[in-house]
Scaffold this motif. Structure first.
Motif, PDB file in Angstrom:
ATOM      1  N   ALA A 315     -15.237  -5.774   2.038  1.00  0.00           N
ATOM      2  CA  ALA A 315     -14.498  -4.518   1.871  1.00  0.00           C
ATOM      3  C   ALA A 315     -13.458  -4.353   2.969  1.00  0.00           C
ATOM      4  N   GLN A 316     -13.844  -4.702   4.189  1.00  0.00           N
ATOM      5  CA  GLN A 316     -12.916  -4.584   5.311  1.00  0.00           C
ATOM      6  C   GLN A 316     -11.683  -5.444   5.074  1.00  0.00           C
ATOM      7  N   LYS A 317     -11.930  -6.680   4.636  1.00  0.00           N
ATOM      8  CA  LYS A 317     -10.833  -7.627   4.425  1.00  0.00           C
ATOM      9  C   LYS A 317      -9.931  -7.161   3.283  1.00  0.00           C
ATOM     10  N   THR A 318     -10.559  -6.733   2.169  1.00  0.00           N
ATOM     11  CA  THR A 318      -9.763  -6.349   1.004  1.00  0.00           C
ATOM     12  C   THR A 318      -8.947  -5.096   1.269  1.00  0.00           C
ATOM     13  N   HIS A 319      -9.574  -4.113   1.949  1.00  0.00           N
ATOM     14  CA  HIS A 319      -8.951  -2.791   1.995  1.00  0.00           C
ATOM     15  C   HIS A 319      -8.249  -2.467   3.301  1.00  0.00           C
ATOM     16  N   PHE A 320      -8.827  -2.863   4.444  1.00  0.00           N
ATOM     17  CA  PHE A 320      -8.324  -2.306   5.702  1.00  0.00           C
ATOM     18  C   PHE A 320      -7.672  -3.321   6.632  1.00  0.00           C
ATOM     19  N   ALA A 321      -7.794  -4.629   6.312  1.00  0.00           N
ATOM     20  CA  ALA A 321      -7.106  -5.623   7.140  1.00  0.00           C
ATOM     21  C   ALA A 321      -5.602  -5.466   6.934  1.00  0.00           C
ATOM     22  N   ASP A 322      -4.796  -6.065   7.818  1.00  0.00           N
ATOM     23  CA  ASP A 322      -3.336  -5.984   7.656  1.00  0.00           C
ATOM     24  C   ASP A 322      -2.930  -6.548   6.299  1.00  0.00           C
ATOM     25  N   GLY A 323      -2.163  -5.780   5.566  1.00  0.00           N
ATOM     26  CA  GLY A 323      -1.730  -6.205   4.241  1.00  0.00           C
ATOM     27  C   GLY A 323      -2.749  -5.918   3.148  1.00  0.00           C
ATOM     28  N   GLY A 324      -3.881  -5.276   3.495  1.00  0.00           N
ATOM     29  CA  GLY A 324      -4.904  -4.928   2.508  1.00  0.00           C
ATOM     30  C   GLY A 324      -4.455  -3.775   1.615  1.00  0.00           C
ATOM     31  N   THR A 325      -5.348  -3.325   0.727  1.00  0.00           N
ATOM     32  CA  THR A 325      -4.938  -2.302  -0.244  1.00  0.00           C
ATOM     33  C   THR A 325      -4.435  -1.034   0.446  1.00  0.00           C
ATOM     34  N   PHE A 326      -5.026  -0.681   1.577  1.00  0.00           N
ATOM     35  CA  PHE A 326      -4.555   0.538   2.259  1.00  0.00           C
ATOM     36  C   PHE A 326      -3.091   0.395   2.660  1.00  0.00           C
ATOM     37  N   ASP A 327      -2.749  -0.737   3.271  1.00  0.00           N
ATOM     38  CA  ASP A 327      -1.356  -0.962   3.660  1.00  0.00           C
ATOM     39  C   ASP A 327      -0.437  -0.972   2.449  1.00  0.00           C
ATOM     40  N   GLN A 328      -0.949  -1.498   1.326  1.00  0.00           N
ATOM     41  CA  GLN A 328      -0.105  -1.584   0.131  1.00  0.00           C
ATOM     42  C   GLN A 328       0.221  -0.214  -0.452  1.00  0.00           C
ATOM     43  N   ILE A 329      -0.758   0.709  -0.368  1.00  0.00           N
ATOM     44  CA  ILE A 329      -0.535   1.967  -1.088  1.00  0.00           C
ATOM     45  C   ILE A 329      -0.179   3.136  -0.192  1.00  0.00           C
ATOM     46  N   TYR A 330      -0.345   2.986   1.133  1.00  0.00           N
ATOM     47  CA  TYR A 330      -0.094   4.156   1.959  1.00  0.00           C
ATOM     48  C   TYR A 330       1.332   4.187   2.478  1.00  0.00           C
ATOM     49  N   ALA A 331       2.039   5.235   2.137  1.00  0.00           N
ATOM     50  CA  ALA A 331       3.347   5.481   2.718  1.00  0.00           C
ATOM     51  C   ALA A 331       3.307   6.880   3.298  1.00  0.00           C
ATOM     52  N   PRO A 332       3.563   7.024   4.599  1.00  0.00           N
ATOM     53  CA  PRO A 332       3.481   8.356   5.212  1.00  0.00           C
ATOM     54  C   PRO A 332       4.370   9.364   4.486  1.00  0.00           C
ATOM     55  N   VAL A 333       3.884  10.565   4.343  1.00  0.00           N
ATOM     56  CA  VAL A 333       4.653  11.627   3.688  1.00  0.00           C
ATOM     57  C   VAL A 333       5.841  11.993   4.575  1.00  0.00           C
ATOM     58  N   LYS A 334       7.006  12.020   3.968  1.00  0.00           N
ATOM     59  CA  LYS A 334       8.198  12.331   4.795  1.00  0.00           C
ATOM     60  C   LYS A 334       8.542  13.811   4.688  1.00  0.00           C
TER      61      LYS A 334
END
Lengths: 334, 285
Positions: A315-334
């Protein structure tokens, strides 16, 4: 003359007493390095354990506490913070310590229930009266709902939040990985700010008054209500959520060097005793011993070992490592 | 002559229309009130929100007392060391020429330009278990990081420019004629230092020490990295304030924070006085 003799006698007696107790009873100090939300739990548990240990062995045990973000604490232990025991938010962080050789491999099988003496889950803290009618995870992605959660890169609790949302979407009828990813992406769009730790998020929600709903550890949510006034917030326990198993273990290398292995192991075992379980329940953790009554609502649990995740390492590798799903879908609200 | 030209410049500056001058002063005062006085007032009003008894109770709590003790110990070790270093360095730089002088001046400024987090992290990288000499230290049962020595080291690092930075310009402005005269008249090096140099830089030293002390007691970032956050053992006052705040113990957090605010106010007073004395000393020369 007489008086000074008397004084000498007293001094001798006092000295004798002092030395004799010193021989019989030792003073032991343990360091428990833990994550943020367990402060109150361990403050009470340490007192209870000290009394138990005194009664059993006559030794006085003082347990020192250190709290912080789970990942940060694990890093400090790796860098040499001399913890006899760690009680962290997720097994992944303990694995990181074990990788450096400070803990023997297979640590998670040393104690019952995957070395987690209590469990917890993720719930919603909402403003009093629940004005946005938030009941389940699906309500979090509605437009106009502002969600507060910490950053999963730095906070253990935030990773549970993220995975709970993911598991919910994954297990909906017709749910799959793509749907889950889309759901979590939508949820993150409703998050105005990612704090670095769980307590930081709670303060953002409670003190700064931001957001309609705080995703929080169940015990944190109830603690916030008790500390800050039941007239301001409600806890909403969703019908389904993720089962968090915060693990505990002895740091073998440190405990052996300190000669504290016996008392450290007793400390962890005491967490599983009726008394330890009651303390956990009092602080809104879910005791693993089902005979101990709990005030917490029944929840349908998803687990980190389910096929949706396949354990912490994956789970750590898939979601939270660099380039994981979190990085793919999170864009800070401007 | 020089006084004359100064006077004309001052006069010209004051020929600005009155409303401009007043507007400038008002803006400065509003800014000051908003960013300095308001937060200060907030700290004290929160600290005394539940009355004096609760305030004192919060300060008497054992973990708080231990954090105060640790902060005092840290300052007691850090300030004298940096005083010694600062005077030595400033003396060398202002009174002598030697190769590498400019490099030394640059290095003294280094802690100002480095983020405090990095200042802490370098000690973890050197003394931590995964660091250069961490394993050796552990074998010999010596604790540096996550213990008091690490906190003191990190504090020395972030505070070491203060005394030197204060003294170098002062000593350079004073020149070395008086010392040379003393030497010609037969004084030894030490006599020259204690009878000629030291009286001249007395207020500069006090000014530097006060700033150094305030920073030593107030440092958060670098200390946070090397502390390990063990309650009752390795938490300094600033770290303890954060912990109390995170435990919803707002009154206690602000009560402890008010100690730091008091420190700031006292520092400010002594600093103003010392500044005034330094100016006097320069004018007398």
């Amino acid at each position: 003359m007489k008086l000074s003799k008397l004084t000498t006698a007293f001094t001798a007696l006092a000295l004798a007493l002092a030395t004799s107790t010193a021989v019989l009873a030792a003073n032991v100090t343990l360091l428990n390095v833990s994550y943020d939300p367990t402060r109150e739990l361990y403050t009470e548990f340490n007192k209870s354990f000290a009394a138990y240990w005194k009664g059993k062995t006559g030794d006085t045990v003082t347990v020192k506490q250190s709290h912080g973000g789970s990942g940060k604490q694990a890093r400090a232990v790796i860098d040499g913070l001399e913890a006899d025991i760690v009680t962290l938010a997720l097994a992944y962080d303990v694995d990181a310590i074990a990788e450096k050789g400070l803990i023997k491999p297979g640590w998670q099988k040393e104690l019952p229930h995957n070395s987690a003496p209590y469990t917890s889950t993720i719930v919603f803290l909402v403003r009093k009266g629940n004005p946005k009618k938030i009941k389940n995870w699906g309500d979090l992605i509605k437009p106009g709902v502002s969600v507060i959660t910490p950053n999963p890169k730095t906070s253990g609790g935030a990773r549970w939040n993220y995975l709970a949302a993911w598991a919910f979407a994954f297990h909906q009828p017709g749910g799959n990985e793509a749907k889950a990813k889309e759901f979590v992406a939508k949820l993150l769009k409703n998050v105005p700010v990612l704090d670095s730790g769980a307590r930081g998020s709670t303060n953002t929600f409670v003190q700064r008054g931001m957001g309609d709903v705080l995703l929080a550890w169940e015990n944190e949510a109830f603690l916030a209500i008790n500390e800050l006034g039941p007239d301001k917030f409600d806890v909403i326990t969703p019908p389904e959520s993720i089962l968090a198993e915060p693990p505990v273990t002895v740091i073998d290398k440190v405990a052996d060097r300190h000669g504290t292995r016996n008392v450290a192991e007793a400390y962890l075992n005491y967490l599983y005793s009726d008394e330890g379980q009651k303390v956990a329940a009092r602080h809104y953790y879910r005791p693993v011993n089902t005979r101990i009554p709990t005030r917490l609502a029944k929840v349908k649990f998803y687990r980190i070992d389910d096929k949706a995740f396949g354990g912490w390492q994956k789970a750590q590798k898939t979601h939270f490592a660099d380039g994981g799903t979190f990085d793919q879908i999170y864009a800070p609200v401007k | 002559m020089q006084n004359n030209s100064n006077a004309t410049i001052t006069d010209r500056a004051q020929t600005e229309p009155a409303f401009v001058r007043r507007a400038l002063v008002t803006i400065a005062l509003i800014f000051l009130a908003l960013f300095l006085l308001l937060p200060l007032a907030a700290v004290f009003s929160q600290a005394f929100e539940k009355g004096l008894v609760v305030y004192l109770e919060a300060l008497k709590e054992p973990d708080t007392l231990s954090s105060i003790k640790l902060t005092l110990i840290t300052a007691a070790v850090t300030v004298p060391l940096n005083l010694f270093f600062g005077v030595t360095a400033a003396w060398a730089i202002a009174k002598f020429t030697f190769p590498g002088k400019n490099l030394l001046i640059t290095l003294i400024d280094l802690p100002f330009s480095v983020s405090p987090v990095i200042s802490g992290l370098i000690y973890v990288l050197i003394f931590g278990l995964q660091g250069w000499i961490g394993p050796w230290l552990q074998d010999h049962d010596i604790r540096i990081v996550f213990a008091v020595p690490g906190i003191i080291l990190a504090t020395i690092f972030v505070t070491f420019p203060f005394v030197a930075r204060e003294l170098i310009p002062l000593m350079e402005a004073q020149g070395k004629e008086e010392e040379e005269a003393a030497l010609v008249l037969g004084a030894t090096g030490l006599q020259t230092f204690f009878r000629v140099t030291l009286p001249n830089i007395k207020w500069g030293i006090i000014y530097g020490v006060i700033l150094c002390n305030a920073r030593a007691m107030g440092e958060f970032g670098a200390v946070s990295v090397v502390s390990g956050h063990i309650r009752g053992m390795t938490n300094t006052v600033p770290l303890h304030v954060e912990i109390l705040y995170n435990e919803y113990n707002y009154t206690a957090a602000f009560a402890v924070a008010s100690l730091l605010a008091f420190l700031a106010l006292i520092t400010l007073m002594i600093k103003t006085f010392a500044e005034w004395k330094v100016r006097q000393q320069l004018e007398n020369n």
